[in-house]
Design a protein around this motif. Structure first.
Motif, mmCIF file in Angstrom:
data_model
loop_
_atom_site.group_PDB
_atom_site.id
_atom_site.type_symbol
_atom_site.label_atom_id
_atom_site.label_comp_id
_atom_site.label_asym_id
_atom_site.label_seq_id
_atom_site.Cartn_x
_atom_site.Cartn_y
_atom_site.Cartn_z
ATOM 1 N N PRO A 60 0.823 -1.208 0.000
ATOM 2 C CA PRO A 60 0.000 0.000 0.000
ATOM 3 C C PRO A 60 0.864 1.269 0.000
ATOM 4 O O PRO A 60 1.743 1.447 0.849
ATOM 5 C CB PRO A 60 -0.798 -0.110 1.300
ATOM 6 C CG PRO A 60 -0.873 -1.572 1.565
ATOM 7 C CD PRO A 60 0.448 -2.120 1.090
ATOM 8 N N GLY A 61 0.643 2.112 -0.996
ATOM 9 C CA GLY A 61 1.358 3.379 -1.091
ATOM 10 C C GLY A 61 2.745 3.284 -1.708
ATOM 11 O O GLY A 61 3.435 4.289 -1.831
ATOM 12 N N TRP A 62 3.182 2.098 -2.097
ATOM 13 C CA TRP A 62 4.510 1.912 -2.698
ATOM 14 C C TRP A 62 4.374 1.774 -4.210
ATOM 15 O O TRP A 62 3.328 1.374 -4.719
ATOM 16 C CB TRP A 62 5.160 0.642 -2.175
ATOM 17 C CG TRP A 62 5.577 0.589 -0.749
ATOM 18 C CD1 TRP A 62 4.931 1.137 0.327
ATOM 19 C CD2 TRP A 62 6.709 -0.088 -0.208
ATOM 20 N NE1 TRP A 62 5.595 0.834 1.481
ATOM 21 C CE2 TRP A 62 6.693 0.077 1.178
ATOM 22 C CE3 TRP A 62 7.727 -0.845 -0.767
ATOM 23 C CZ2 TRP A 62 7.663 -0.458 2.017
ATOM 24 C CZ3 TRP A 62 8.699 -1.383 0.056
ATOM 25 C CH2 TRP A 62 8.663 -1.181 1.437
ATOM 26 N N PRO A 63 5.461 2.034 -4.942
ATOM 27 C CA PRO A 63 5.441 1.730 -6.377
ATOM 28 C C PRO A 63 5.573 0.220 -6.573
ATOM 29 O O PRO A 63 5.903 -0.510 -5.629
ATOM 30 C CB PRO A 63 6.696 2.458 -6.899
ATOM 31 C CG PRO A 63 7.617 2.480 -5.730
ATOM 32 C CD PRO A 63 6.728 2.616 -4.508
ATOM 33 N N VAL A 64 5.343 -0.233 -7.793
ATOM 34 C CA VAL A 64 5.483 -1.652 -8.067
ATOM 35 C C VAL A 64 6.956 -2.061 -7.934
ATOM 36 O O VAL A 64 7.859 -1.343 -8.365
ATOM 37 C CB VAL A 64 4.922 -2.018 -9.468
ATOM 38 C CG1 VAL A 64 5.712 -1.361 -10.589
ATOM 39 C CG2 VAL A 64 4.869 -3.517 -9.653
ATOM 40 N N LEU A 65 7.175 -3.185 -7.276
ATOM 41 C CA LEU A 65 8.507 -3.755 -7.122
ATOM 42 C C LEU A 65 8.558 -5.017 -7.973
ATOM 43 O O LEU A 65 7.630 -5.830 -7.930
ATOM 44 C CB LEU A 65 8.786 -4.103 -5.660
ATOM 45 C CG LEU A 65 8.616 -2.961 -4.657
ATOM 46 C CD1 LEU A 65 8.729 -3.484 -3.228
ATOM 47 C CD2 LEU A 65 9.638 -1.876 -4.920
ATOM 48 N N THR A 66 9.629 -5.206 -8.743
ATOM 49 C CA THR A 66 9.737 -6.384 -9.593
ATOM 50 C C THR A 66 11.063 -7.076 -9.356
ATOM 51 O O THR A 66 12.078 -6.432 -9.086
ATOM 52 C CB THR A 66 9.608 -6.033 -11.086
ATOM 53 O OG1 THR A 66 10.588 -5.058 -11.419
ATOM 54 C CG2 THR A 66 8.231 -5.500 -11.419
ATOM 55 N N GLU A 70 14.304 -7.038 -5.326
ATOM 56 C CA GLU A 70 13.510 -5.890 -4.854
ATOM 57 C C GLU A 70 12.388 -6.315 -3.924
ATOM 58 O O GLU A 70 12.157 -5.700 -2.886
ATOM 59 C CB GLU A 70 12.902 -5.137 -6.046
ATOM 60 C CG GLU A 70 13.804 -4.127 -6.680
ATOM 61 C CD GLU A 70 13.051 -3.228 -7.652
ATOM 62 O OE1 GLU A 70 11.872 -2.898 -7.396
ATOM 63 O OE2 GLU A 70 13.650 -2.852 -8.661
ATOM 64 N N VAL A 71 11.676 -7.369 -4.318
ATOM 65 C CA VAL A 71 10.524 -7.799 -3.526
ATOM 66 C C VAL A 71 10.965 -8.283 -2.148
ATOM 67 O O VAL A 71 10.432 -7.847 -1.121
ATOM 68 C CB VAL A 71 9.724 -8.899 -4.269
ATOM 69 C CG1 VAL A 71 8.679 -9.526 -3.355
ATOM 70 C CG2 VAL A 71 9.061 -8.310 -5.522
ATOM 71 N N LEU A 72 11.958 -9.156 -2.105
ATOM 72 C CA LEU A 72 12.393 -9.690 -0.813
ATOM 73 C C LEU A 72 13.063 -8.623 0.048
ATOM 74 O O LEU A 72 12.908 -8.620 1.272
ATOM 75 C CB LEU A 72 13.299 -10.901 -1.016
ATOM 76 C CG LEU A 72 12.596 -12.102 -1.661
ATOM 77 C CD1 LEU A 72 13.571 -13.256 -1.849
ATOM 78 C CD2 LEU A 72 11.368 -12.533 -0.878
ATOM 79 N N SER A 151 -3.776 -2.799 -1.526
ATOM 80 C CA SER A 151 -4.193 -1.408 -1.636
ATOM 81 C C SER A 151 -5.058 -1.051 -0.436
ATOM 82 O O SER A 151 -5.933 -1.824 -0.048
ATOM 83 C CB SER A 151 -4.985 -1.234 -2.933
ATOM 84 O OG SER A 151 -5.403 0.102 -3.082
ATOM 85 N N PRO A 152 -4.831 0.129 0.157
ATOM 86 C CA PRO A 152 -5.644 0.516 1.309
ATOM 87 C C PRO A 152 -7.099 0.750 0.901
ATOM 88 O O PRO A 152 -7.386 1.142 -0.222
ATOM 89 C CB PRO A 152 -4.995 1.818 1.796
ATOM 90 C CG PRO A 152 -4.268 2.352 0.614
ATOM 91 C CD PRO A 152 -3.878 1.167 -0.223
ATOM 92 N N VAL A 153 -7.979 0.495 1.843
ATOM 93 C CA VAL A 153 -9.398 0.740 1.632
ATOM 94 C C VAL A 153 -9.723 2.112 2.197
ATOM 95 O O VAL A 153 -9.377 2.415 3.342
ATOM 96 C CB VAL A 153 -10.258 -0.342 2.328
ATOM 97 C CG1 VAL A 153 -11.736 -0.014 2.215
ATOM 98 C CG2 VAL A 153 -9.954 -1.704 1.745
#
Length: 167
Positions: A60-66, A70-72, A151-153
């Motif tokens: 939530p609030g972050w850009p996409v990590l690929t 990056e993910v770990l 994603s935040p609600v």
């Protein structure tokens, strides 16, 4: 509890293991739950792992990590900066087609960090409501995460205006 037998049960178990590893702060277990090129039979010595099974994550609030790195790394940072986290999953829906599975759920998150005074007690606990989509791939070792998107609600305040979920 008996071992899961159907694909849906296996995916539900893999999804639960993901959140349980986060709650325990077990980076090794969490890392093992994410898809790796070797899970797809890709020999990283001869093939670019970016060509096959690239994992992705959106916090939530972050850009996409690929990519696994990056993910770990993002999970290592979250774990290092979160003293307590608990997930209460609701509205869990699993869909399996072939070797791909989709899990949609609501993450009711309770978390806390260090107390502001520097004591060893937890600081105030904060609640957050997040919707998540987790995509899994079947591997010889079982179902592994391919993508996580959270994603935040937004909720409405007393004046009817949208705001982030209250803490």
């Amino acid at each position: 509890m008996s071992a899961p037998h159907t694909d849906v049960e296996q995916v539900e178990a893999a999804n639960a293991a993901f959140y349980e590893a986060m709650e325990r702060g077990d980076f090794e277990d969490l890392s093992a739950l994410w898809l790796a090129p070797s899970d797809l039979g890709v020999d990283e010595e001869y093939h670019d792992p970016a060509d096959t099974g690239v994992i992705s994550c959106v916090h939530p609030g972050w850009p996409v990590l690929t990519g696994r790195g990056e993910v770990l790394r993002s999970y290592a940072l979250i774990m290092a900066n979160t003293d307590y986290i608990q997930f209460f999953l609701t509205d869990v829906h699993v869909s399996v087609t072939g070797d791909t599975a989709l899990v949609n759920c609501t993450e009711n998150i309770l978390s806390g960090g260090p107390a502001p005074t520097g004591s060893e007690e937890l600081g105030p606990l904060v609640g957050q409501l997040v919707v998540a989509t987790n995509v899994f791939r079947r591997t010889p070792e079982g179902w592994k995460l391919w993508s996580h998107h959270a994603s935040p609600v937004l909720t409405q305040n007393d004046e009817g205006e949208d705001e982030d979920t209250p803490s």
